[in-house]
Scaffold this active site. Structure first.
Site, PDB file in Angstrom:
ATOM      1  N   ASP A 135       0.820  -1.206   0.000  1.00 15.54           N
ATOM      2  CA  ASP A 135       0.000   0.000   0.000  1.00 15.54           C
ATOM      3  C   ASP A 135       0.860   1.265   0.000  1.00 15.54           C
ATOM      4  O   ASP A 135       2.013   1.254   0.457  1.00 15.54           O
ATOM      5  CB  ASP A 135      -0.916   0.024   1.223  1.00 15.54           C
ATOM      6  CG  ASP A 135      -1.892  -1.135   1.237  1.00 15.54           C
ATOM      7  OD1 ASP A 135      -2.225  -1.630   0.143  1.00 15.54           O
ATOM      8  OD2 ASP A 135      -2.315  -1.535   2.336  1.00 15.54           O
ATOM      9  N   LYS A 136       0.277   2.347  -0.464  1.00 18.20           N
ATOM     10  CA  LYS A 136       0.966   3.634  -0.524  1.00 18.20           C
ATOM     11  C   LYS A 136       1.582   4.020   0.817  1.00 18.20           C
ATOM     12  O   LYS A 136       2.747   4.439   0.882  1.00 18.20           O
ATOM     13  CB  LYS A 136      -0.012   4.725  -0.971  1.00 18.20           C
ATOM     14  CG  LYS A 136       0.572   6.133  -0.949  1.00 18.20           C
ATOM     15  CD  LYS A 136      -0.466   7.173  -1.326  1.00 18.20           C
ATOM     16  CE  LYS A 136       0.109   8.588  -1.225  1.00 18.20           C
ATOM     17  NZ  LYS A 136      -0.901   9.620  -1.583  1.00 18.20           N
TER      18      LYS A 136
END
Length: 302
Positions: A135-136
């Protein structure tokens, strides 16, 4: 380009049959062809789930390859190790892995195109070289393929669960047990389609996460997580399911955060896999980032 196959035996699912006939394509690539109506069985549009009978004629319309449209950007990245086949990257928190949802600049892909000579093309123009993602706002290790053969090999290791991925997270509250395994199904949250959630069997995909407590603090627990499957937001969803969401998680965490954070305290700290050419077992570790360590220093162990 249209490829035609005549089945020599029965198969429960058409997508499984095609995976065996076209090993050069990933499962996601085959799924995309189905989604675009590019598969016919007996002259009619076919679904991935339908069975195959001996003698069936299957036609697959494979779209032409596209050139990368991502622009190389001079963004420094932490390359832990690399050779002519792959690279291991320590991704910082806040960096999106690949383009999409309005993110066309500043992604890891943009940085990779600038910093590496070659990337595999299997995942197309949006995700060149990307074998798996994090994930970011999750930091840590991921492996990038520089050619298609390495990409296919690494993807198969993830599918066969011989690629080992271990994460460290700080959780809200104190877990009851020192270790355990969470086994659920994860799918889109029926009340909020942007989120993922634990859902009934048949509504999502099987998700298995092992956890082990590393340290206990007043009001918090430091845990290691081993991914046995790789579902979207899996650790974050399972942490919430346990009643102890990841600290700083803006989607699945608590609303009032004690610390000033830019995202969840979740770090992909260890990665193991077999080298796609030499077969050597490779192991990499990335230390916790400074902002994570800073929070731990403020806590009191129990």
């Amino acid at each position: 380009m249209v490829k035609t196959f005549t089945s020599q035996q029965d198969c429960n699912r058409l997508d499984i049959y095609l995976s065996g006939q076209m090993p050069e394509l990933t499962r996601s690539a085959i799924k995309k062809i189905f989604d675009n109506g590019g598969v016919k069985q007996g002259g009619r549009a076919a679904k991935a789930s339908q069975p195959v009978k001996c003698g069936d004629v299957i036609e697959v319309d494979i779209p032409p390859a596209h050139e990368y449209f991502a622009k190389p950007e001079n963004i420094p990245i932490d390359i832990i190790w690399q050779d002519e086949h792959l690279a291991v990257i320590n991704k910082p928190q806040g960096m999106t892995v690949h383009m999409g949802n309005g993110n066309y600049e500043g992604t890891l892909v943009n940085a990779l195109l600038y910093n590496l000579d070659n990337l595999s093309g299997i995942n197309g123009v949006i995700r060149p070289g990307i074998v798996h993602r994090i994930d970011k706002d999750t930091s840590g290790l991921l492996v990038v393929a520089k050619n298609d053969a390495a990409h296919l090999n690494l993807s198969k290791q993830i599918e066969n669960k011989t690629c080992f991925r271990q994460y460290i997270a700080l959780l809200e509250g104190n877990l009851k047990d020192d270790s355990g395994t969470v086994t659920t199904y994860i799918g889109r949250d029926p009340r909020d389609r942007v989120k993922m959630a634990v859902v009934p069997e048949g509504k999502g995909k099987l998700a298995i996460t092992e956890y082990e407590v590393q340290s206990r603090y007043e009001g918090y627990t430091l845990c290691r997580f081993n991914l046995k499957t790789g579902r979207t937001h899996q650790i974050r969803v399972h942490a919430r399911y346990l009643g102890h969401p990841v600290v700083g998680d803006p989607v699945y965490g608590i609303k009032k955060q004690k610390f000033s954070l830019n995202g969840q305290l979740l770090h992909a700290w260890r990665l193991e896999f077999d080298h796609p050419v030499t077969g050597e077992r490779m192991s990499f570790e990335a230390p916790l980032p400074d902002y994570f360590l800073s929070v731990l220093k403020k806590l009191h162990k129990i």
